[in-house]
Enzyme design. Sequence first.
Site, PDB file in Angstrom:
ATOM      1  N   GLN A  50       0.814  -1.218   0.000  1.00 24.86           N
ATOM      2  CA  GLN A  50       0.000   0.000   0.000  1.00 24.86           C
ATOM      3  C   GLN A  50       0.852   1.274   0.000  1.00 24.86           C
ATOM      4  OE1 GLN A  50      -2.769  -1.499   3.316  1.00 24.86           O
ATOM      5  NE2 GLN A  50      -4.096  -0.202   2.082  1.00 24.86           N
ATOM      6  N   HIS A 134      -7.587  -9.480   5.711  1.00 27.50           N
ATOM      7  CA  HIS A 134      -7.591  -8.364   4.759  1.00 27.50           C
ATOM      8  C   HIS A 134      -6.149  -7.996   4.380  1.00 27.50           C
ATOM      9  CE1 HIS A 134      -9.179  -4.329   3.322  1.00 27.50           C
ATOM     10  NE2 HIS A 134      -7.893  -4.088   3.459  1.00 27.50           N
TER      11      HIS A 134
HETATM   12 NI    NI Z   1      -6.629  -2.593   2.807  1.00 27.99          NI
END
Ligand code: NI
Length: 169
Positions: A50, A134
């Site tokens: 990310q 997740h």
């Molecule tokens: Ni996420």
Amino acid sequence: MIRPILKYGDAVLHEKAQVVEAITPEIARLVDDMIHTMYAAPGVGLAAPQIGVPLRVFVVDISVGLDEKGLRILINPEFVERDGTQLEDEGCLSVPGFTATVVRPSRAVVKALDRHGQEQQHEATGLLARAFQHEMDHLDGTLFVDRLRGIKRDLIVRKIRKLSRAGKW
Ligand code: NI
């Protein structure tokens, strides 16, 4: 250092991340940056892809810093056990503005290295189990949107494309 969080559509988010070979000072810095970035967002979890780093590292704190024992750092995580089912709304810092109901196992046991390279086993239920799964998905290039089917998924993808074309993504 707080690093920019990549959004759905960025190539790194959609690729499988690589195993961390050694806990070097660079990895220690990466972990620190991930912690700062997660708390600043704020979010309950953040995976290295990310912030554009294709390595198998994630951080989770479902207390968002309120519980000093809440922070979990997982390097090269692997599932040991998963069972049950839970159905809850889920979001992601890389898919801002969208949530959807995602089916996840209700319990997960994960083993991983900590920041010192020691193997730790984490047992989780509820939100923590969901967060682990997740973030683990992020390491395999999967976002929660990819776990949706049919109209639900199409709707989110179409809205993201529209925002992207308008330069708002
Ligand atoms: Ni996420």
